[in-house]
Scaffold this active site. Structure first.
Site, PDB file in Angstrom:
ATOM      1  N   HIS A  95       0.817  -1.219   0.000  1.00  0.00           N
ATOM      2  CA  HIS A  95       0.000   0.000   0.000  1.00  0.00           C
ATOM      3  C   HIS A  95       0.846   1.263   0.000  1.00  0.00           C
ATOM      4  O   HIS A  95       0.307   2.373  -0.092  1.00  0.00           O
ATOM      5  CB  HIS A  95      -0.933   0.017   1.214  1.00  0.00           C
ATOM      6  CG  HIS A  95      -1.954  -1.069   1.213  1.00  0.00           C
ATOM      7  ND1 HIS A  95      -2.790  -1.318   0.150  1.00  0.00           N
ATOM      8  CD2 HIS A  95      -2.261  -2.007   2.164  1.00  0.00           C
ATOM      9  CE1 HIS A  95      -3.578  -2.354   0.443  1.00  0.00           C
ATOM     10  NE2 HIS A  95      -3.262  -2.787   1.648  1.00  0.00           N
ATOM     11  N   ASP A 105      -2.799 -10.547  -2.463  1.00  0.00           N
ATOM     12  CA  ASP A 105      -3.338 -10.089  -1.185  1.00  0.00           C
ATOM     13  C   ASP A 105      -4.833  -9.795  -1.333  1.00  0.00           C
ATOM     14  O   ASP A 105      -5.299  -9.472  -2.429  1.00  0.00           O
ATOM     15  CB  ASP A 105      -2.592  -8.813  -0.769  1.00  0.00           C
ATOM     16  CG  ASP A 105      -2.853  -8.396   0.659  1.00  0.00           C
ATOM     17  OD1 ASP A 105      -2.003  -8.687   1.526  1.00  0.00           O
ATOM     18  OD2 ASP A 105      -3.902  -7.772   0.913  1.00  0.00           O
ATOM     19  N   HIS A 152      -6.327  -7.264  -0.350  1.00  0.00           N
ATOM     20  CA  HIS A 152      -6.459  -5.847  -0.666  1.00  0.00           C
ATOM     21  C   HIS A 152      -5.719  -5.515  -1.960  1.00  0.00           C
ATOM     22  O   HIS A 152      -4.682  -6.114  -2.255  1.00  0.00           O
ATOM     23  CB  HIS A 152      -5.867  -4.983   0.453  1.00  0.00           C
ATOM     24  CG  HIS A 152      -6.477  -5.224   1.788  1.00  0.00           C
ATOM     25  ND1 HIS A 152      -5.883  -6.011   2.742  1.00  0.00           N
ATOM     26  CD2 HIS A 152      -7.640  -4.766   2.323  1.00  0.00           C
ATOM     27  CE1 HIS A 152      -6.657  -6.043   3.827  1.00  0.00           C
ATOM     28  NE2 HIS A 152      -7.715  -5.302   3.601  1.00  0.00           N
ATOM     29  N   ASP A 203      -4.270 -13.019   3.417  1.00  0.00           N
ATOM     30  CA  ASP A 203      -5.499 -12.547   4.038  1.00  0.00           C
ATOM     31  C   ASP A 203      -6.739 -12.771   3.179  1.00  0.00           C
ATOM     32  O   ASP A 203      -7.836 -12.340   3.545  1.00  0.00           O
ATOM     33  CB  ASP A 203      -5.374 -11.074   4.441  1.00  0.00           C
ATOM     34  CG  ASP A 203      -4.676 -10.226   3.398  1.00  0.00           C
ATOM     35  OD1 ASP A 203      -4.391 -10.730   2.305  1.00  0.00           O
ATOM     36  OD2 ASP A 203      -4.397  -9.048   3.691  1.00  0.00           O
TER      37      ASP A 203
END
Length: 341
Positions: A158, A193, A195, A282
């Site tokens: 990120h 991931d 995200h 995740d």
């Protein structure tokens, strides 16, 4: 497969996490690494310490003013005299401001996308160690290893060139890709991931030599909300070198593997010399963030699908939070890759 790891990550132990107006302990805790280490032990991976590469690999990806901010931040914060135990921004100029601030409170807001990146006394050291871990894994692959794994903490995908966000300060996957670029004309990054890898996308968005592919929970309902949509394809010389595959909430193994198949087509067409896998765990059905529903067997299938690309591969650890199955999911992902090679 060799795995690169250092205990220096433990110097970063954030406490603050704001979720829908509720302050709670962050899910990005040092214990994550302990559970991942258990997964490496179960998979019988050889642990090696990272080489200290210094600022060079970080400077290929991040701006000088951002690196200077991170290095100086804690000292400047504590010098205020009335500051709290962690650095959390209360000013977010969102780049509409005309002037780069000199005050530490202003600089903190300038370089923070959200409140999920509290900076403590050991954050800079841990983040630098994580880039050394990623660079070492990339160098192992450049030196002839077919694949290597980097247990990076804090995670990185990120983080933009000058912006922290989502638990991430320095973009380890981008640093690994930049290292691989010293040898390969084209490099691909596949982010699995839960995200979207918005920082990685942002760093390479206008570059034609690094393909960024992200498979993630649809940002319509999931962080980062404002990046990660399918129409984001790159810009300028990088147009077409970014692929986002957003998935509905609760997507399980079979549909996830179909998404991997779509990613594979684009990666093969790009013909990279090497691959970085931003390995978030995740997407698990047991992860506390509860976006997707991949099983442990599904992670084994993901690893096998990545292996079929036949590329020199650097796995860089991204997300995957505290659950009893975290270590087993890492064992499965790396094991599936090794079995299919």
């Amino acid at each position: 497969m060799k795995a690169v790891y250092t205990e220096l990550h433990r110097s970063h132990d954030p406490q603050f996490f704001l979720v829908r107006g509720v302050v709670q302990r962050t899910t990005e805790q040092p214990e994550r690494a302990d559970r991942l280490l258990a997964g490496l032990k179960a998979g019988k991976h050889d642990l090696i310490a990272p080489t200290v590469f210094g600022q060079g690999p970080r400077a290929r990806v991040h701006s000088p003013e951002y690196l200077r901010f991170l290095e100086e931040a804690w000292t400047a914060w504590t010098a205020l005299g009335d500051s709290g135990p962690e650095m959390i921004a209360n000013v977010h100029p969102v780049r509409n401001a005309a002037t780069y601030p000199t005050h530490i409170v202003g600089r903190l807001g300038w370089h923070a996308a959200d409140t999920a990146c509290p900076i403590g006394p050991g954050t800079w050291a841990a983040a630098c160690a994580a880039t050394d871990v990623a660079t070492t894994a990339a160098q192992l692959v450049m030196d002839g290893e077919g694949a290597a794994y980097a247990l990076c903490r804090p995670p990185g995908h990120h983080a933009y060139s000058d912006l922290a966000g989502g638990f991430c300060f320095l973009n380890n996957s981008a640093v690994a890709a930049a290292q691989l670029k010293l040898k390969h004309e084209r490099v691909a990054i596949l982010d699995v991931d839960v995200h979207h890898g918005n920082g990685t996308q942002g760093i390479f968005y206008e570059r034609p030599d690094v393909l960024t592919v992200s498979i993630h929970a649809d940002p319509v309902f999931f962080y980062p909300y404002v990046w990660g949509y399918a129409h984001e394809r790159g810009a300028g010389p990088g147009l077409g070198a970014n692929l986002n595959i957003p998935l509905p909430r609760g997507t399980g193994d079979n549909d996830y593997i179909k998404a991997i198949g779509e990613a594979e087509k684009t990666i093969r067409a790009f013909a990279p010399g090497a691959l970085v896998v931003a390995l978030g765990l995740d997407a698990s059905e047991h992860d506390p963030l509860a976006g997707l529903a991949v099983t442990t067997a599904g992670f084994r299938r993901i690893g096998a699908a990545i292996a079929r690309l036949g590329l020199p591969t650097v796995f860089v650890q991204e997300g995957g939070y505290l659950s009893d199955i975290l270590g087993a999911n890492l064992t499965a992902a790396l094991g599936g890759f090794e079995e299919a090679r």
